[in-house]
Motif scaffolding. Structure first.
Motif, PDB file in Angstrom:
ATOM      1  N   PRO A   1       0.976  -1.917   0.145  1.00 35.46           N
ATOM      2  CA  PRO A   1      -0.367   0.059  -0.232  1.00 35.46           C
ATOM      3  C   PRO A   1       1.170   1.587  -0.118  1.00 35.46           C
ATOM      4  O   PRO A   1       1.871   1.482   0.181  1.00 35.46           O
TER       5      PRO A   1
ATOM      6  N   GLU B   1      -2.256   4.240  -4.053  1.00 35.63           N
ATOM      7  CA  GLU B   1      -3.316   3.196  -4.097  1.00 35.63           C
ATOM      8  C   GLU B   1      -4.440   3.292  -3.535  1.00 35.63           C
ATOM      9  O   GLU B   1      -5.746   3.742  -3.582  1.00 35.63           O
ATOM     10  N   ALA B   2      -3.891   4.554  -2.485  1.00 39.61           N
ATOM     11  CA  ALA B   2      -5.217   5.287  -1.208  1.00 39.61           C
ATOM     12  C   ALA B   2      -6.295   6.381  -1.766  1.00 39.61           C
ATOM     13  O   ALA B   2      -7.237   6.101  -1.562  1.00 39.61           O
TER      14      ALA B   2
ATOM     15  N   CYS C   1      -8.609   3.974  -3.536  1.00 41.92           N
ATOM     16  CA  CYS C   1      -9.264   3.585  -2.211  1.00 41.92           C
ATOM     17  C   CYS C   1     -10.842   4.646  -2.296  1.00 41.92           C
ATOM     18  O   CYS C   1     -11.337   4.451  -1.609  1.00 41.92           O
ATOM     19  N   GLU C   2     -10.023   6.312  -2.140  1.00 44.78           N
ATOM     20  CA  GLU C   2     -10.904   6.679  -1.600  1.00 44.78           C
ATOM     21  C   GLU C   2     -11.643   7.163  -2.853  1.00 44.78           C
ATOM     22  O   GLU C   2     -12.712   7.120  -2.936  1.00 44.78           O
TER      23      GLU C   2
ATOM     24  N   ARG D   1     -14.886   4.508  -2.472  1.00 40.89           N
ATOM     25  CA  ARG D   1     -15.603   5.032  -1.584  1.00 40.89           C
ATOM     26  C   ARG D   1     -16.346   5.882  -2.048  1.00 40.89           C
ATOM     27  O   ARG D   1     -17.539   6.232  -2.005  1.00 40.89           O
TER      28      ARG D   1
ATOM     29  N   TRP E   1     -17.287  -0.598  -7.165  1.00 41.17           N
ATOM     30  CA  TRP E   1     -15.597  -2.167  -6.978  1.00 41.17           C
ATOM     31  C   TRP E   1     -14.649  -1.177  -8.018  1.00 41.17           C
ATOM     32  O   TRP E   1     -15.487  -0.459  -9.228  1.00 41.17           O
TER      33      TRP E   1
ATOM     34  N   ILE F   1     -10.556  -2.945  -5.496  1.00 46.23           N
ATOM     35  CA  ILE F   1     -10.595  -2.245  -4.726  1.00 46.23           C
ATOM     36  C   ILE F   1     -12.008  -2.515  -4.463  1.00 46.23           C
ATOM     37  O   ILE F   1     -13.039  -2.019  -5.553  1.00 46.23           O
TER      38      ILE F   1
ATOM     39  N   GLY G   1     -13.733   1.414   0.033  1.00 42.21           N
ATOM     40  CA  GLY G   1     -12.446   1.186  -0.207  1.00 42.21           C
ATOM     41  C   GLY G   1     -11.332   0.280   0.782  1.00 42.21           C
ATOM     42  O   GLY G   1     -10.258   1.509   0.478  1.00 42.21           O
ATOM     43  N   ARG G   2     -11.805  -1.115   0.599  1.00 43.11           N
ATOM     44  CA  ARG G   2     -11.163  -1.625   1.339  1.00 43.11           C
ATOM     45  C   ARG G   2     -10.214  -2.450   0.436  1.00 43.11           C
ATOM     46  O   ARG G   2     -11.160  -3.215  -0.874  1.00 43.11           O
ATOM     47  N   VAL G   3      -8.467  -2.445  -0.157  1.00 43.27           N
ATOM     48  CA  VAL G   3      -8.116  -3.251  -1.097  1.00 43.27           C
ATOM     49  C   VAL G   3      -8.403  -4.791  -0.632  1.00 43.27           C
ATOM     50  O   VAL G   3      -8.140  -5.476   0.043  1.00 43.27           O
TER      51      VAL G   3
END
Length: 294
Positions: A58, A62-63, A66-67, A70, A75, A96, A100-102
């Motif tokens: 991570p 990547e974050a 994820c945002e 979300r 997906w 993802i 927002g979870r990998v």
């Protein structure tokens, strides 16, 4: 029915950080078409094809994705990016979920050698389940040139193959033929998303479990939004496409062990004689010396 809405984003992207552009596109497609539940982008969409832009995973890049997932509630497979893991670099696609979870990460098994230099091969096939919908498998660009990769994903239960690519070369039409063949021979939906603009020639496509063309994109910016019915995969596998071939059943029921898998590909004298894996050089045919006579 097991309907599921997917948007393939064929974006005109350049090298450099494309995360803000991608986030905006993901949020926009969900606002415009609320029925879309998954968004898929092309290979190396986040930064382009330079390994100098490799990121930890991570990590911040990547974050941001994820945002975006979300914020849109979808997906998200944001294409791929070069992943820095110690002294190795991989071509990696994160998966993802809408929170927002990998869920997982897939590392490209077949880098485009000898051209994709300095990139290590992944060693794990990846499938994931969307609850109450079905099982999806990941493949990246050159992977599909090796039919064993798609066959393995189908063997693992994949009903849909998601295939980010980045192609800007003359073989794009050949790739589309491989997409259709992969869909038909494995009785899966095959979702191929190429990039456009400076990085790719576009021409993404969506293909059904009989190899039928559901959509063929052009060469520029395009949002390919479509709805799949995964019960169609079940029906085709049970009855054959249009009531015809049932290849997965025949493959299952024939007790043959294929020699290349039992003995290894390197055991083939024909393969051993192919020479080393390297870039072709300029080739000249010999010509007679000028001024020669009889």
């Amino acid at each position: 029915m097991r309907p599921f809405g997917i948007a393939g984003l064929q974006l005109q992207l350049a090298k450099g950080d494309n995360s803000e552009r991608i986030t905006a596109e993901v949020v926009a497609v969900k606002a415009r078409m609320p029925w879309v539940e998954m968004v898929v982008l092309g290979e190396l969409a986040l930064f382009g094809a330079s390994t100098a832009d490799a990121q930890p995973m991570p990590g911040d890049a990547e974050a941001k994705m994820c945002e975006a997932a979300r914020a849109a509630g979808v997906w998200l497979i944001p294409g791929t990016l070069f992943e820095q893991d110690g002294d190795r670099i991989y071509n990696t696609a994160p998966i993802i979920d809408p929170t927002g979870r990998v869920v997982d990460r897939y590392r490209k098994i077949y880098p485009f050698r000898p051209y994709e230099q300095g990139v290590s091969s992944g060693d794990r096939f990846v499938v994931f389940d969307v609850p109450d919908v079905g099982r999806f498998g990941l493949s990246i660009c050159y992977d599909m040139w090796f039919p064993e990769t798609i066959r393995t994903l189908a063997w693992m239960g994949a009903e849909v193959i998601l295939h980010p690519g980045m192609t800007n070369t003359i073989d794009r039409e050949t790739e589309l033929a491989i997409c259709r063949a992969s869909a038909a021979t494995n009785q899966v939906y095959f979702v191929d998303v190429n990039v456009a603009g400076p990085l790719g020639v576009g021409l993404s496509g969506v293909f059904g479990p009989g190899g039928e063309v559901i959509h063929q994109a052009g060469s520029g910016h395009e949002v390919m939004a479509f709805e799949l019915d995964l019960d169609q995969v079940t029906r085709v596998r049970e009855r054959g496409w249009q009531g015809l071939g049932q290849p997965l059943k025949s493959l299952r029921d024939t007790p043959i062990v294929f020699p290349p898998y039992a003995e290894g590909f390197s055991a083939s004298p024909a393969f051993a004689g192919l020479g080393s894996l390297e870039k072709p050089l300029v080739e000249r045919t010999e010509r007679p010396e000028p001024g020669g006579g009889v």
